[in-house]
Design an enzyme around this catalytic site. Structure first.
Site, PDB file in Angstrom:
ATOM      1  N   GLY A 136       0.817  -1.210   0.000  1.00  0.00           N
ATOM      2  CA  GLY A 136       0.000   0.000   0.000  1.00  0.00           C
ATOM      3  C   GLY A 136       0.846   1.252   0.000  1.00  0.00           C
ATOM      4  N   GLN A 137       0.194   2.349  -0.356  1.00  0.00           N
ATOM      5  CA  GLN A 137       0.859   3.651  -0.395  1.00  0.00           C
ATOM      6  C   GLN A 137      -0.169   4.695   0.014  1.00  0.00           C
ATOM      7  OE1 GLN A 137       4.239   4.154  -1.634  1.00  0.00           O
ATOM      8  NE2 GLN A 137       4.008   6.175  -0.695  1.00  0.00           N
ATOM      9  N   GLY A 139      -0.774   8.859   2.267  1.00  0.00           N
ATOM     10  CA  GLY A 139      -0.197  10.139   2.626  1.00  0.00           C
ATOM     11  C   GLY A 139       0.891  10.015   3.670  1.00  0.00           C
ATOM     12  N   LYS A 157       4.025   0.209   8.470  1.00  0.00           N
ATOM     13  CA  LYS A 157       3.837   1.523   7.837  1.00  0.00           C
ATOM     14  C   LYS A 157       5.110   2.344   8.056  1.00  0.00           C
ATOM     15  CE  LYS A 157      -0.100   3.566   8.257  1.00  0.00           C
ATOM     16  NZ  LYS A 157      -1.279   4.245   8.862  1.00  0.00           N
ATOM     17  N   ASP A 263     -11.555  10.351   8.593  1.00  0.00           N
ATOM     18  CA  ASP A 263     -11.165   9.864   7.265  1.00  0.00           C
ATOM     19  C   ASP A 263     -11.825   8.523   6.965  1.00  0.00           C
ATOM     20  OD1 ASP A 263      -9.899  10.389   4.881  1.00  0.00           O
ATOM     21  OD2 ASP A 263      -7.981   9.524   5.467  1.00  0.00           O
TER      22      ASP A 263
END
Length: 426
Positions: A136-137, A139, A157, A263
């Site tokens: 994953g990628q 912010g 992460k 979010d």
């Protein structure tokens, strides 16, 4: 467990994102300034110039001229340093992998990490952050799949970094540091079946790392896009909506202090192999410790999911999450993204388009075309969009609580299952 030693995001209070809850602390870890003129032998002071001049028998006039020029040069360089230089900051001592000792419920994960663990453990788990293990990628940075020594799978992460051209070193954007602090603070105080588990965090030099539960089946957004094979049927989508409602209800009502996620979106909903949903990424989260409306100096969130009242007033409440949940409900039913820039202008904002269809009596037109229309489906779509309509009210007073959303969804699921039994698919 002490820190790992993870919106969150994985950060438990704050993407600063801003001040009170999930995100604010700032630890600056950078190497000593390379532009420290006080240590440089290349620029001498006026007194040293005078001594050298006298010793060499240079004339007084020439000495004064040399002193004047060099003094001017020193002052000029000092002025440049004042404008662009960086103060010398000693890097902090590497912190071991740990989990928050203040959270007893985390103690059962303590065996996952050595109490004196260091960056080498994470490098080993991720094969030195191998691109092949990237999952994953975002912010905050890049997420890698890792395997600990005991065989436990984790998601690692790793905060993104940038090059500081003045200090000639890598560093983190200020907002990344804020998100990091926010996420570990908030995730260290919450635990729920439908929240991604936090295992710990690590700060070592210029590395900021959060380690959380590995959820193997990708994101909800990937499933709605069909990246994992078959499309989710409507029953599975209602189950996912209920799981998310449970998770956010817990954050709003049952954590130590009310937590606003800020979010809620399909790409932050992870699915297990049995399609249970887990909410992730607490980088933007805020803990409402004062019990009053939070006034935020910076609006945080994702375009298409943002509460318009929050955008206008900067007042953050739990009902901002409810609005985002309403957008998510429309996304689940339609499989469209919140903003569809390639569609006609009037259809680009998916929530607005769906509510117009609902109010016109054409709710079934919102249904994902990959799903079959049945009596059970028609009824469920109508009821889910009715709930979404309430969640998307322009002011927070008109929106239900997340607990009420969960209760309504339970009834929708019950009716859908009963009607599906009465009218099975051909």
């Amino acid at each position: 467990m002490p820190p790992l030693t993870d919106d969150r995001k994985f950060n438990s209070s704050g993407r600063r994102r801003s001040s009170s809850g999930r995100r604010p602390f700032s630890v600056s870890g950078r190497t000593p300034d390379r532009w420290d003129f006080s240590r440089s032998s290349g620029v001498s002071t006026a007194s040293s110039v005078s001594a050298v001049s006298s010793a060499s028998g240079v004339s007084t006039a020439r000495t004064k001229s040399s002193i004047s020029y060099r003094s001017w040069l020193v002052e000029f360089l000092k002025a440049i340093l004042t404008c662009f230089g960086k103060p010398e900051i000693r890097p902090p001592e590497p912190r071991p992998l740990k989990s928050p000792s203040s959270t007893p419920s985390r103690s059962r994960h303590a065996n996952s990490f050595s109490s004196t663990g260091k960056l080498s453990e994470i490098q080993k788990a991720t094969k030195n952050f191998s691109p092949a293990l990237k999952i994953g990628q975002g912010g905050f940075g890049t997420v890698y799949k890792g395997t600990l020594d005991d065989g436990k799978l984790v998601a690692v992460k790793r905060a993104k970094k940038k090059l500081d051209i003045w200090a000639l070193q890598t560093m983190h954007d200020s907002h990344v540091s804020v998100e990091f602090k926010s996420e570990i603070k908030i995730m260290g105080r919450v635990e729920h079946l439908n929240l991604v588990k936090f295992y710990g965090y690590l700060e070592d030099g210029d590395e900021k790392i959060i380690v959380v539960e590995y959820v193997p089946n990708g994101t909800l957004r990937e499933h709605l896009d069909g990246f994992h094979g078959n499309y989710l049927d409507l029953g599975a989508r209602i189950d996912i909506a209920i799981d998310v409602a449970h998770a956010v209800t817990y954050l709003h009502m049952y954590a130590d202090h009310p937590i606003i996620h800020r979010d809620i979106k399909a790409s932050n909903i992870l699915l297990t192999e049995t399609l249970r949903a887990k909410v992730a990424d607490f980088g933007f989260a805020r803990a409402n410790e004062s019990g009053v409306t939070i006034v935020s100096t910076q609006v945080k969130g994702t375009a298409g999911y943002l509460d318009p009242e929050y955008l206008k007033t900067y007042q953050l409440t739990e009902k901002s999450d409810v609005f985002s949940f309403g957008v998510l409900l429309v996304e689940l039913i339609s499989a469209r993204r919140p903003i569809e820039p390639k569609r006609k202008l009037k259809d680009r904002i998916t929530a607005k388009w769906a509510i117009e269809k609902f109010t016109q009596g054409s709710a079934i037109e919102v249904l994902d075309p990959n799903l079959l229309r049945t009596p059970a489906t028609n009824l469920a779509v109508e009821k889910v969009l009715e709930l979404a309509f309430q969640c998307l009210a322009p002011t927070r007073q008109g929106r239900p609580s997340m607990r009420k959303c969960a209760e309504i969804l339970w009834d929708i699921r019950k009716d859908y299952r009963q009607l599906s039994t009465s009218y099975p698919l051909p």
